[in-house]
Design a protein around this motif. Structure first.
Motif, PDB file in Angstrom:
ATOM      1  N   MET A   1       0.845  -1.185   0.000  1.00  0.00           N
ATOM      2  CA  MET A   1       0.000   0.000   0.000  1.00  0.00           C
ATOM      3  C   MET A   1       0.884   1.240   0.000  1.00  0.00           C
ATOM      4  SD  MET A   1      -3.289   1.253   2.211  1.00  0.00           S
ATOM      5  CE  MET A   1      -3.802  -0.373   2.420  1.00  0.00           C
ATOM      6  N   ASN A  77      -9.922   0.762  -1.112  1.00  0.00           N
ATOM      7  CA  ASN A  77      -8.851   1.750  -1.202  1.00  0.00           C
ATOM      8  C   ASN A  77      -9.092   2.830  -0.149  1.00  0.00           C
ATOM      9  OD1 ASN A  77      -6.452   2.552  -2.873  1.00  0.00           O
ATOM     10  ND2 ASN A  77      -7.614   4.452  -2.857  1.00  0.00           N
ATOM     11  N   CYS A  81      -4.678   6.875   0.506  1.00  0.00           N
ATOM     12  CA  CYS A  81      -3.828   5.723   0.186  1.00  0.00           C
ATOM     13  C   CYS A  81      -4.087   5.243  -1.237  1.00  0.00           C
ATOM     14  CB  CYS A  81      -4.129   4.553   1.127  1.00  0.00           C
ATOM     15  SG  CYS A  81      -3.807   4.905   2.854  1.00  0.00           S
ATOM     16  N   SER A  83      -4.155   1.407  -2.556  1.00  0.00           N
ATOM     17  CA  SER A  83      -4.016   0.016  -2.121  1.00  0.00           C
ATOM     18  C   SER A  83      -3.377  -0.841  -3.210  1.00  0.00           C
ATOM     19  CB  SER A  83      -5.382  -0.565  -1.745  1.00  0.00           C
ATOM     20  OG  SER A  83      -6.182  -0.748  -2.902  1.00  0.00           O
TER      21      SER A  83
END
Length: 158
Positions: A1, A77, A81, A83
């Protein structure tokens, strides 16, 4: 991530390209990132190759997209971030010769435009919303890919 570092937040709030009040004529493959942009494109009879959205605008206002997609892929997600699941899905979708695909995000989709630019071919158009301003239209080119690569290097990997 990948996690967005605080020092990049302001930079990424600024549009990366020209902002339009209405959708311009576009000849080529299109990827939309965001609910309002996706909804606007579809309402204007533009069917993107890929539409990325979370069925919310401004983090919590529900959005209904009245369209039947050929395929819907769901990913998680988190806000702020990118993912691994979203990266792998976008990477895969950039390689297939299909359109009218939806990537339905559980979380936040804004940063996924960066991954689209990284993996989709040069010449693809990326459309995303600029809050209170309009629609940003980018045509992926080598320079933009390099710029995005430099930005992604600044994200924290966890």
């Amino acid at each position: 991530m990948l996690v967005l570092p605080e020092e990049l937040r302001e930079k990424l709030k600024k549009p990366f390209g020209k902002v339009y009040k209405t959708l311009p004529d576009i000849d080529g493959d299109i990827v939309t990132v965001g609910d309002i942009v996706t909804k606007t494109a579809i309402e204007n009879n533009i069917i993107p190759k890929l539409s990325i959205f979370d069925l919310k605008t401004r983090r919590n206002i529900p959005v209904k997209i009245n369209h039947v997609f050929k395929k819907v892929i769901k990913v998680k997600n988190p806000p702020g971030c990118i993912s691994d699941e979203a990266i792998e899905s976008i990477k895969y979708l950039s390689t297939i010769n299909d359109r009218n695909i939806a990537l339905l995000v559980d979380g936040e989709e804004d940063l996924l435009a960066l991954i689209v630019i990284k993996y989709f071919p040069i010449g693809t158009y990326v459309l995303y919303g600029q809050p209170d301003e309009g629609i940003v239209v980018l045509k992926i080119n080598k320079k933009l890919k390099q710029e995005i690569e430099e930005i992604l290097k600044q994200f924290k990997k966890i």
